[in-house]
Design a protein around this motif. Structure first.
Motif, PDB file in Angstrom:
ATOM      1  N   VAL A   1     -19.557   1.728 -22.370  1.00 42.96           N
ATOM      2  CA  VAL A   1     -18.374   0.963 -22.782  1.00 42.96           C
ATOM      3  C   VAL A   1     -18.290   0.766 -24.298  1.00 42.96           C
ATOM      4  O   VAL A   1     -17.291   0.284 -24.814  1.00 42.96           O
ATOM      5  N   VAL A   2     -19.339   1.173 -25.024  1.00 36.59           N
ATOM      6  CA  VAL A   2     -19.425   0.759 -26.427  1.00 36.59           C
ATOM      7  C   VAL A   2     -18.337   1.397 -27.297  1.00 36.59           C
ATOM      8  O   VAL A   2     -17.728   0.726 -28.131  1.00 36.59           O
ATOM      9  N   ILE A   3     -18.051   2.675 -27.104  1.00 31.41           N
ATOM     10  CA  ILE A   3     -17.071   3.329 -27.979  1.00 31.41           C
ATOM     11  C   ILE A   3     -15.673   2.796 -27.708  1.00 31.41           C
ATOM     12  O   ILE A   3     -14.927   2.460 -28.627  1.00 31.41           O
ATOM     13  N   GLY A   4     -15.327   2.672 -26.435  1.00 33.07           N
ATOM     14  CA  GLY A   4     -14.005   2.146 -26.077  1.00 33.07           C
ATOM     15  C   GLY A   4     -13.800   0.747 -26.646  1.00 33.07           C
ATOM     16  O   GLY A   4     -12.749   0.436 -27.213  1.00 33.07           O
ATOM     17  N   THR A   5     -14.834  -0.101 -26.516  1.00 34.65           N
ATOM     18  CA  THR A   5     -14.744  -1.472 -27.007  1.00 34.65           C
ATOM     19  C   THR A   5     -14.591  -1.493 -28.527  1.00 34.65           C
ATOM     20  O   THR A   5     -13.773  -2.233 -29.074  1.00 34.65           O
ATOM     21  N   SER A   6     -15.377  -0.643 -29.194  1.00 34.43           N
ATOM     22  CA  SER A   6     -15.295  -0.634 -30.651  1.00 34.43           C
ATOM     23  C   SER A   6     -13.922  -0.146 -31.108  1.00 34.43           C
ATOM     24  O   SER A   6     -13.398  -0.594 -32.121  1.00 34.43           O
ATOM     25  N   MET A   7     -13.319   0.750 -30.314  1.00 32.70           N
ATOM     26  CA  MET A   7     -11.997   1.250 -30.692  1.00 32.70           C
ATOM     27  C   MET A   7     -10.921   0.170 -30.589  1.00 32.70           C
ATOM     28  O   MET A   7      -9.978   0.156 -31.370  1.00 32.70           O
ATOM     29  N   VAL A   8     -11.062  -0.729 -29.606  1.00 28.18           N
ATOM     30  CA  VAL A   8     -10.092  -1.818 -29.488  1.00 28.18           C
ATOM     31  C   VAL A   8     -10.180  -2.712 -30.725  1.00 28.18           C
ATOM     32  O   VAL A   8      -9.169  -3.104 -31.312  1.00 28.18           O
ATOM     33  N   LEU A   9     -11.426  -3.007 -31.147  1.00 29.11           N
ATOM     34  CA  LEU A   9     -11.600  -3.839 -32.337  1.00 29.11           C
ATOM     35  C   LEU A   9     -10.998  -3.148 -33.557  1.00 29.11           C
ATOM     36  O   LEU A   9     -10.231  -3.748 -34.314  1.00 29.11           O
ATOM     37  N   THR A  10     -11.337  -1.859 -33.725  1.00 26.14           N
ATOM     38  CA  THR A  10     -10.840  -1.104 -34.875  1.00 26.14           C
ATOM     39  C   THR A  10      -9.318  -1.057 -34.891  1.00 26.14           C
ATOM     40  O   THR A  10      -8.695  -1.230 -35.930  1.00 26.14           O
ATOM     41  N   LEU A  11      -8.742  -0.831 -33.708  1.00 23.50           N
ATOM     42  CA  LEU A  11      -7.276  -0.768 -33.609  1.00 23.50           C
ATOM     43  C   LEU A  11      -6.648  -2.040 -34.160  1.00 23.50           C
ATOM     44  O   LEU A  11      -5.763  -1.996 -35.007  1.00 23.50           O
ATOM     45  N   VAL A  12      -7.129  -3.200 -33.678  1.00 22.44           N
ATOM     46  CA  VAL A  12      -6.484  -4.455 -34.068  1.00 22.44           C
ATOM     47  C   VAL A  12      -6.794  -4.816 -35.521  1.00 22.44           C
ATOM     48  O   VAL A  12      -5.898  -5.209 -36.266  1.00 22.44           O
ATOM     49  N   THR A  13      -8.046  -4.660 -35.965  1.00 25.22           N
ATOM     50  CA  THR A  13      -8.342  -5.024 -37.361  1.00 25.22           C
ATOM     51  C   THR A  13      -7.588  -4.106 -38.319  1.00 25.22           C
ATOM     52  O   THR A  13      -7.055  -4.560 -39.320  1.00 25.22           O
ATOM     53  N   MET A  14      -7.509  -2.815 -38.007  1.00 23.39           N
ATOM     54  CA  MET A  14      -6.851  -1.884 -38.914  1.00 23.39           C
ATOM     55  C   MET A  14      -5.331  -2.059 -38.904  1.00 23.39           C
ATOM     56  O   MET A  14      -4.683  -1.936 -39.932  1.00 23.39           O
ATOM     57  N   ALA A  15      -4.776  -2.372 -37.713  1.00 15.45           N
ATOM     58  CA  ALA A  15      -3.331  -2.637 -37.666  1.00 15.45           C
ATOM     59  C   ALA A  15      -3.017  -3.904 -38.456  1.00 15.45           C
ATOM     60  O   ALA A  15      -2.038  -3.949 -39.214  1.00 15.45           O
ATOM     61  N   SER A  16      -3.875  -4.945 -38.340  1.00 13.51           N
ATOM     62  CA  SER A  16      -3.615  -6.174 -39.119  1.00 13.51           C
ATOM     63  C   SER A  16      -3.819  -5.897 -40.608  1.00 13.51           C
ATOM     64  O   SER A  16      -3.082  -6.422 -41.436  1.00 13.51           O
ATOM     65  N   ALA A  17      -4.828  -5.073 -40.940  1.00 12.92           N
ATOM     66  CA  ALA A  17      -5.045  -4.753 -42.349  1.00 12.92           C
ATOM     67  C   ALA A  17      -3.815  -4.041 -42.917  1.00 12.92           C
ATOM     68  O   ALA A  17      -3.383  -4.316 -44.038  1.00 12.92           O
ATOM     69  N   THR A  18      -3.220  -3.132 -42.115  1.00 15.70           N
ATOM     70  CA  THR A  18      -2.009  -2.436 -42.557  1.00 15.70           C
ATOM     71  C   THR A  18      -0.913  -3.439 -42.885  1.00 15.70           C
ATOM     72  O   THR A  18      -0.299  -3.388 -43.957  1.00 15.70           O
ATOM     73  N   ILE A  19      -0.687  -4.382 -41.941  1.00 13.78           N
ATOM     74  CA  ILE A  19       0.386  -5.358 -42.137  1.00 13.78           C
ATOM     75  C   ILE A  19       0.097  -6.232 -43.355  1.00 13.78           C
ATOM     76  O   ILE A  19       0.967  -6.462 -44.189  1.00 13.78           O
ATOM     77  N   LEU A  20      -1.154  -6.686 -43.480  1.00 11.33           N
ATOM     78  CA  LEU A  20      -1.499  -7.584 -44.588  1.00 11.33           C
ATOM     79  C   LEU A  20      -1.444  -6.865 -45.936  1.00 11.33           C
ATOM     80  O   LEU A  20      -0.954  -7.415 -46.922  1.00 11.33           O
ATOM     81  N   HIS A  21      -1.957  -5.624 -45.984  1.00 14.14           N
ATOM     82  CA  HIS A  21      -1.892  -4.865 -47.242  1.00 14.14           C
ATOM     83  C   HIS A  21      -0.435  -4.623 -47.638  1.00 14.14           C
ATOM     84  O   HIS A  21      -0.088  -4.670 -48.812  1.00 14.14           O
ATOM     85  N   ALA A  22       0.398  -4.353 -46.638  1.00 14.96           N
ATOM     86  CA  ALA A  22       1.817  -4.106 -46.914  1.00 14.96           C
ATOM     87  C   ALA A  22       2.494  -5.378 -47.399  1.00 14.96           C
ATOM     88  O   ALA A  22       3.301  -5.356 -48.323  1.00 14.96           O
ATOM     89  N   ALA A  23       2.137  -6.511 -46.786  1.00 11.50           N
ATOM     90  CA  ALA A  23       2.800  -7.766 -47.125  1.00 11.50           C
ATOM     91  C   ALA A  23       2.366  -8.293 -48.488  1.00 11.50           C
ATOM     92  O   ALA A  23       3.174  -8.850 -49.224  1.00 11.50           O
ATOM     93  N   THR A  24       1.077  -8.126 -48.839  1.00 11.02           N
ATOM     94  CA  THR A  24       0.602  -8.744 -50.079  1.00 11.02           C
ATOM     95  C   THR A  24       0.630  -7.791 -51.268  1.00 11.02           C
ATOM     96  O   THR A  24       1.048  -8.163 -52.351  1.00 11.02           O
ATOM     97  N   ASN A  25       0.174  -6.563 -51.063  1.00 12.86           N
ATOM     98  CA  ASN A  25       0.027  -5.663 -52.218  1.00 12.86           C
ATOM     99  C   ASN A  25       1.058  -4.531 -52.255  1.00 12.86           C
ATOM    100  O   ASN A  25       1.119  -3.800 -53.233  1.00 12.86           O
TER     101      ASN A  25
END
Lengths: 308, 256
Positions: free
Chosen positions: A214-238
């Motif tokens: 289950v480790v790769i699938g689980t890590s991908m869910v985390l990566t998906l959400v952190t990277m999608a939020s990083a996209t939104i935050l980088h777009a909004a601030t910088n």
């Protein structure tokens, strides 16, 4: 065919960027990682500013993580409860990472921080992975059995309070290291433009004893959400996310990943890990080279307020 | 560039009419082949034509011999930070920095012969003629800033954004001149000012002003504006695009 990138503010060859997406996608599919640690440096090396590279690659990693996560979800090979707890820390990490990114950019030390982070993180992780990989290969050659995870073994991590049971992973572990790992991944991801799969997967296995299925699938869910939020935050601030560049990278990335995954299945796990270690180490060394070798030009200029 | 030629022909007719009007001394007329440059996805730089005529004075004297033309194009202004790397603990880090406010993003100085043969240094400085004077007038460069200012001009030059060309202006007749303004792909969007100065016997005797605009159009414009004006929406849209791409890939390449 040249295309003008609106945010990176320079023309690039579409086929070059597409080929980069395919190549990184192939590698990421082969090793089951997002590929941010390769894509961000590649973009920097073709002349895109580190800030735009980091912000744009977040969305590329989000895309490749999502297609991966879906595949694991279909096989029920991910622990959603564990992923959600990792995310609790991950979101906080992403927000603080983007905040620090903005501050460092204002101070003019962002590029150095990105470079140093790559040297330190990829250098250390790369060395560990290569050493482990060589040991595993030698053990296999000598005919000794491969060390397996001993389910009963406990570390100091298992002595921490606030224990939670994760049914899918069959682990009973404190919420503190789970949130801590999530926080670290979110933070590093926002600053370095990496999903961090190459780091997250071993950490989940070694520290939390998450089963490998289950480790790769689980890590991908985390990566998906952190990277999608990083996209939104980088777009909004910088305002640094280049959607045109991101789209070309994503299309190349998700396509390449499919072929990479097939190639990866034909290779032995220990060889794959050694190869990934060498790759991680090589990227770290490349950044170290840039930091140590005298630059061709001591001066550089940057606009502080473009397009007022 | 047919548009430029048609524009030129129209202008020449206009000039002929103007030439009949009385004037006190030499007058300078300048125009551009185009006043709007549009950046599209395959923008790879562009060339504009600057052209004009020197009119004699009303006394009916024959035009003086030896006119010199210096045309200066300055792009939209920006604040630039020049940083210098220094070695610290064995690695190269950004150390000292200088901020130069209100610096033109683009400067092109075009003349018909080397500037130092057109007028004396003091005159050139007073008239802001020459890349260094046009980009960073001396009153803005404090003591100790010179290496940073020089680096700024040099790096801009390497990108084709600052240039000084001795033979860019050609006289088609003793009074009719023409020059090509080369804008690289990196040229910023905004208003570009064109100042043409007429020199004779080492003195500035007339000037003419014009301007053009670089504009992004279509999709690029939309993206560039959306990213700055609607950061959050833009980010959400990009994240959504990522999710859709990932989802599509998982459907297209599904193998079970």
């Amino acid at each position: 065919m040249e295309i003008y990138l609106p945010i990176a503010d320079l023309p690039v060859n579409v086929f070059l960027v597409l080929a980069m997406g395919l190549a990184v996608g192939f590698i990421s599919g082969m090793f089951g990682v997002g590929g941010g640690f390769l894509m961000t440096p590649l973009l920097i090396f073709i002349g895109i500013s580190p800030a735009v590279a980091v912000a744009t690659v977040s969305s590329h990693v989000a895309a490749s993580s999502f297609s991966g996560a879906i595949a694991y979800w279909r096989r029920r090979a991910l622990d959603l409860a564990l992923a959600l707890m990792l995310l609790a820390g991950g979101i906080v990490g992403t927000i603080s990472g983007v905040w620090l990114f903005t501050e460092l950019r204002a101070l003019g030390q962002l590029d150095l921080t990105i470079g140093l982070s790559y040297v330190l993180l990829l250098g250390t992780v790369g060395v560990v992975m290569v050493v482990e990989g060589v040991r595993a290969l030698l053990r296999a050659r000598q005919g000794k059995p491969i060390e397996l995870r001993r389910p009963g073994s406990h570390t100091w991590i298992h002595g921490l309070p606030l224990k939670v049971r994760f049914k899918q992973s069959r682990i009973y572990v404190s919420a503190i290291p789970v949130c801590g790992i999530g926080l670290m991944m979110g933070f590093l991801g926002a600053i370095m433009g990496i999903g961090g799969g190459f780091l997250l997967v071993p950490m989940l296995i070694y520290f939390l004893r998450v089963p490998t299925n289950v480790v790769i699938g689980t890590s991908m869910v985390l990566t998906l959400v952190t990277m999608a939020s990083a996209t939104i935050l980088h777009a909004a601030t910088n305002h640094l996310v280049d959607a045109v560049l991101a789209l070309i990278l994503m299309v190349g990335g998700v396509t390449g990943a499919q072929f990479g995954a097939r190639a990866g299945q034909k290779m032995r796990g220990d060889r794959l890990r050694l190869l990934l270690g060498i790759l991680v180490l090589a990227v770290g060394l490349r950044f170290a080279y840039d930091l140590v070798v005298a630059p061709a030009d001591l001066y550089f200029i940057r606009s502080t307020a473009e397009e007022q | 560039m047919t548009a430029a030629r048609t524009g030129g022909a129209v202008l020449l007719v206009a000039l002929a009419a103007l030439a009949a009007a009385p004037a006190h001394a030499e007058r300078l007329v300048a125009s551009l082949s185009s006043h709007v440059v549009q950046i599209t996805s395959n923008f790879n730089g562009v060339e504009l034509v600057l052209f004009g005529i020197v009119e004699g004075d009303d006394a009916g004297d024959p035009p003086r011999e030896g006119y010199d033309i210096v045309a200066t194009v300055t792009g939209p202004r920006e604040t630039l930070v020049t940083r210098r790397k220094d070695r610290m603990f064995g690695i190269w880090v950004n150390a000292e920095a200088r901020t130069f406010a209100n610096v033109p993003s683009y400067v092109s100085v075009m003349a018909n012969r080397p500037l130092d043969t057109i007028a004396a240094g003091a005159t050139l400085e007073r008239e802001h003629v020459g890349v260094a004077y046009a980009a960073l007038p001396s009153d803005r460069a404090a003591v100790g800033d010179e290496p940073f200012a020089d680096a700024l001009i040099r790096i801009k030059g390497e990108h084709g954004l600052y240039s000084e060309t001795d033979n860019a202006v050609t006289f088609l007749t003793p009074t009719l001149y023409r020059a090509s303004i080369v804008l690289p792909a990196e040229a910023q969007t905004g208003t570009y000012e064109v100042v043409v100065k007429l020199f004779a016997d080492g003195a500035m005797i007339a000037r003419a002003d014009s301007a053009f605009e670089i504009d992004t159009v279509g999709f690029e414009r939309f993206i560039a504006f959306a990213a700055v004006d609607h950061g959050i929406l833009y980010g959400l849209a990009t994240a959504f695009m990522a999710v859709m791409t990932g989802w599509l890939a998982s459907i297209i390449f599904r193998r079970d």
